[in-house]
Motif scaffolding. Structure first.
Motif, short mmCIF file in Angstrom:
data_model
loop_
_atom_site.label_atom_id
_atom_site.label_comp_id
_atom_site.label_asym_id
_atom_site.label_seq_id
_atom_site.Cartn_x
_atom_site.Cartn_y
_atom_site.Cartn_z
N ASP A 21 0.84 -1.21 0.00
CA ASP A 21 0.00 0.00 0.00
C ASP A 21 0.86 1.25 0.00
OD1 ASP A 21 -2.67 -1.34 2.14
OD2 ASP A 21 -2.28 -1.51 -0.02
N MET A 22 1.95 1.22 0.78
CA MET A 22 2.85 2.39 0.82
C MET A 22 3.47 2.63 -0.55
SD MET A 22 4.99 2.29 4.40
CE MET A 22 5.54 3.98 4.46
N ILE A 23 3.88 1.56 -1.21
CA ILE A 23 4.53 1.70 -2.52
C ILE A 23 3.53 2.24 -3.54
CG2 ILE A 23 5.63 0.45 -4.41
CD1 ILE A 23 6.81 -1.45 -2.28
N VAL A 24 2.32 1.70 -3.54
CA VAL A 24 1.30 2.20 -4.47
C VAL A 24 0.96 3.65 -4.15
CG1 VAL A 24 -1.10 1.90 -5.22
CG2 VAL A 24 0.37 -0.09 -4.93
N GLY A 25 0.98 3.98 -2.86
CA GLY A 25 0.74 5.35 -2.44
C GLY A 25 1.78 6.31 -2.99
N LEU A 26 3.00 5.84 -3.20
CA LEU A 26 4.06 6.69 -3.78
C LEU A 26 3.65 7.14 -5.18
CD1 LEU A 26 7.28 4.67 -2.77
CD2 LEU A 26 6.49 6.81 -1.78
N SER A 27 3.12 6.18 -5.96
CA SER A 27 2.70 6.52 -7.32
C SER A 27 1.53 7.50 -7.29
CB SER A 27 2.31 5.24 -8.06
OG SER A 27 1.78 5.54 -9.33
N SER A 28 0.60 7.27 -6.36
CA SER A 28 -0.55 8.18 -6.22
C SER A 28 -0.09 9.59 -5.88
CB SER A 28 -1.49 7.67 -5.14
OG SER A 28 -1.91 6.35 -5.42
N ALA A 29 1.03 9.68 -5.17
CA ALA A 29 1.57 10.99 -4.78
C ALA A 29 2.44 11.59 -5.87
CB ALA A 29 2.37 10.84 -3.48
N GLY A 30 2.47 10.95 -7.04
CA GLY A 30 3.22 11.51 -8.16
C GLY A 30 4.65 11.03 -8.26
N LYS A 31 5.03 10.09 -7.42
CA LYS A 31 6.41 9.59 -7.45
C LYS A 31 6.49 8.33 -8.32
CE LYS A 31 7.07 11.01 -2.60
NZ LYS A 31 7.62 12.35 -2.73
#
Lengths: 487, 247
Positions: free
Chosen positions: A427-437
């Motif tokens: 979830d944290m890794i997918v959250g990185l993409s959601s945050a534009g990373k």
């Protein structure tokens, strides 16, 4: 064979016991799969069985453990009948050569030289590692090391062998080799074997019985053929977690003709690929394929002998020295071992560490601290080393990504994690993409690659053999990738 | 390693190291010291012996020499500059003392390069040393590359987290602070694992242990030691012979 009655273990300064009044019996020749999440008490229970507690691991132990009707006071006296192969074979080797390592146990039991030789020959043959006899341990692959660790216990001739997460940190091909070696033991030596694992995996095929622990208690004990056994065989359900937000066509990383030699050995050979913005790339391959080396090159920690890298405005490569500090402002790196990258005395300071050093705005880091506290239920003043292994890993990710990097590199973040912790990291890794990373993740987890990644980069012997969108990888190709068949 | 070197028992090599060290300490003539240091240097190159902090050791040896040259006023003056006077005694003592230092260090490197820790542990055990202590060299050396790798990884992690460590006093203190904790945590976890692995395989169960490949002292080792002792004794006498005194 093994009779455990009322076993409880409590670590110092902990209010709750790690193992709470468990009782069970295991008969001779049984193959038991002991499952449970992190902190369920399964490894602690087995350490108590082998006598490591309280002699080596300082904890209070109650209850009785009898092996073939005998109680043993410590690990040394129990070692003749019961042995435990630990999770990381690297940390349990005490010599430099395979033959010396396998002979170590028989030497301690004062076996004559000729008998030691027979024991070593037999143990190595049992795990299919006779050809490794003269090799230095440092040159072995992960699977080979695990086989040697098993052989070093076998040479003593124990009646009970416990293997603590023997396939953790191994690529799928090595997992198959180790499972085959253990299966061979089960059939040839008729030993009592207990395998401790987070997930059933391939061991469910071999097991005659499955026990499950949760929060220190034994919550399930099923024989093969019983109704609950087949449900356990399925393991915990994984849910697809697709990255949110549109991918961009802009390239974050462009690598061309990258080559790297270390100590005269070619690690990378003519590596070329590109990574689009906001993508999550699964960087996969067998142990020793060059994945970690590639990450170190991308951060400027290593200089290649050939090729070039263009990364977020930085250009470096052969003949053009990188500036690691400057690259670090734009690239976060999460190393394999959480303990290598914890520098501060509180969780809050640890997560803020990079932002303070790089002089970047602290807002993102402060939000990351609040997010961590909320999700983990841990206050910011707690010492990071008081956290569980999975929590430390998540502190690492927060710490490496909170200073505003646009690219985050993660080296095997799922190693040693149970299903719940792996899901939280996912979830944290997918959250990185959601945050534009953008994220590049070294992983052996095919399920993660298929369900949560946008692209895959597969390496073999220092070369990229497949790269592109996950959706374009045929179903059968996933198995072929790790069986050495090729792309 | 060549075959001849491999056949020499590690304890014989250790005793040779001790005898050579005693000779080094007894040498007082700078020319004899230079010759001896030259021979040790040849051995070092022959066996490709490498040590750690080579640059630092050379700098320290140079400092020893310069300190003698600057502050030692014995002998005849050779040159002067303001309050500083260079004398023959200063130069001679500088060469002798720096030569002793370098010779001792390089001889240790040669010993390490020609003896594996496992061989040394085995030889000590066979010779009757308690194996719990005899095993220490092998166990320690097993983990030197591991900790070296981990230290390098910790340093890389510091860089990727933006830590800039310069060579100022503040930088050194920060470096110690941000290196100690990670290294301590990994070392402690390894200690427990290794202890469990060794105890779990019966280490310490009995007062003695057998060996798959015992390293025994042979007659050729004893002959080697006797010949070495004779050669070193002759060398010592030669340094004391008035006709061979250079300075």
């Amino acid at each position: 064979m093994l009779d455990v009655q009322g076993l409880s273990v409590r670590y110092e300064n902990r209010s709750k016991p790690a193992v709470d009044d468990i009782s069970f019996r295991i008969g001779p020749g049984e193959f038991v799969l002991l499952m449970g999440g992190s902190a369920s008490g399964k490894s602690t229970a087995m350490q108590a069985v082998c006598g490591f507690i309280p002699e080596i691991v300082h904890a209070e132990k109650k209850g009785t453990v009898r092996i073939d009707g005998q109680e043993f006071g410590d690990a040394t006296s129990a070692s003749r009948v019961a042995c435990m192969v630990q999770q990381d074979p690297e940390t349990q080797f005490c010599t430099e050569i395979v033959e010396d390592e396998v002979a170590f146990g028989p030497e301690n039991f004062r076996m004559p030289g000729a008998e030691i030789r027979v024991a070593v020959d037999g143990a190595l043959a049992s795990v299919g590692a006779s050809h490794l006899r003269e090799r230095r341990l440092s040159t072995l692959s992960g699977g080979e090391k695990q086989k040697v660790a098993i052989a070093s216990m076998l040479a003593i001739g124990p009646r009970l062998m416990i293997l603590d997460e023997p396939t953790s940190n191994l690529d799928p091909r090595s997992v198959r080799e180790v499972v085959a070696a253990i299966d061979s033991l089960r059939r040839s030596r008729k030993m009592t074997i207990v395998v401790v694992e987070h997930r059933p995996g391939q061991f469910i095929e071999l097991a005659s019985r499955v026990m499950v622990m949760e929060r220190g208690r034994l919550v399930m004990d099923q024989e093969k053929g019983s109704p609950g056994f087949s449900e356990l065989a399925l393991g915990p359900a994984t849910r697809p977690v697709m990255p949110t937000g549109p991918r961009s066509d802009a390239k974050v990383v462009s690598v061309e003709g990258l080559g790297c030699r270390i100590g005269g050995v070619t690690i990378l050979d003519d590596v070329t690929f590109e990574v689009a913005e906001r993508s999550i790339v699964a960087l996969m391959g067998e142990n020793g394929a060059g994945k970690t080396t590639l990450l170190r090159l991308l951060t400027g920690l290593l200089e290649p002998q050939s090729g070039s890298i263009r990364l977020l405005g930085h250009e470096f490569g052969a003949g053009r020295k990188a500036e690691p500090w400057g690259i670090g402002r734009d690239v976060g790196f999460v190393f394999q071992n959480p303990n290598h990258q914890i520098f501060e005395r509180t969780v809050e300071k640890e997560i803020m560490f990079a932002a303070e050093n790089f002089g970047t705005p602290r807002q993102e880091a402060a939000e990351a601290v609040r997010g961590f506290e909320a999700v983990e239920g841990v206050r910011g003043f707690v010492h990071p080393h008081c956290l569980s292994f999975g929590q430390k890993r998540r502190v690492n990710i927060a710490s490496a990504s909170s200073h505003g990097p646009r690219l985050v590199l993660l080296d095997e973040p799922f190693a040693g994690q149970d299903a719940a912790n792996a899901a939280a990291i996912r979830d944290m890794i997918v959250g990185l993409s959601s945050a534009g990373k953008t994220a590049i993740v070294v992983t052996h987890d095919v399920d993660f690659a298929r369900e949560a990644c946008t692209d895959v980069l597969f390496m073999q012997a220092g070369r990229v053999v497949r790269s592109g969108p996950v959706a374009d990888v045929p179903e059968r190709a996933w198995d072929d990738l790790f069986s050495g068949v090729g792309p | 390693m060549d075959a001849k070197k491999e056949r020499v028992n590690p304890i014989a090599k250790a005793l040779l190291l001790v005898m050579c060290s005693v000779l080094v300490l007894l040498i007082s003539d700078p020319v004899h010291m230079t010759v001896f240091a030259g021979l040790v240097l040849v051995a070092k190159e022959r066996y490709r012996a490498r040590g750690v902090m080579t640059k630092g050791i050379m700098v320290f040896a140079g400092t020893i020499f310069l300190a003698q040259v600057v502050f030692n006023r014995s002998g005849d003056p050779v040159a002067g500059w303001y309050v500083f006077e260079v004398t023959t005694g200063g130069i001679a003592d500088g060469v002798t003392i720096a030569g002793k230092f370098l010779s001792l260090i390089m001889m240790s490197w040669v010993f390490v390069a020609t003896t594996t820790p496992a061989e040394l542990s085995s030889a000590l055990t066979t010779a009757g040393f308690p194996y719990r202590y005899a095993f220490l060299p092998a166990l320690s050396m097993r983990f030197v590359p591991v900790f070296r790798f981990e230290l390098a990884t910790v340093r890389e992690a510091q860089v990727t987290r933006g830590l800039r460590l310069d060579r100022s006093l503040r930088g050194i203190i920060r470096s110690a602070r941000y290196t100690t904790m990670p290294m301590l945590m990994t070392a402690m976890s390894r200690v427990n694992s290794v202890a469990a692995s060794m105890s779990g395989r019966g280490f310490g169960m009995y007062a003695t242990r057998t060996q798959l490949k015992p390293t025994r002292m042979t007659s050729s080792d004893i002959a080697f030691l006797a010949a070495s002792a004779a050669a070193l004794s002759l060398a010592f006498l030669a340094t004391r012979c008035p006709g061979l005194q250079v300075l």
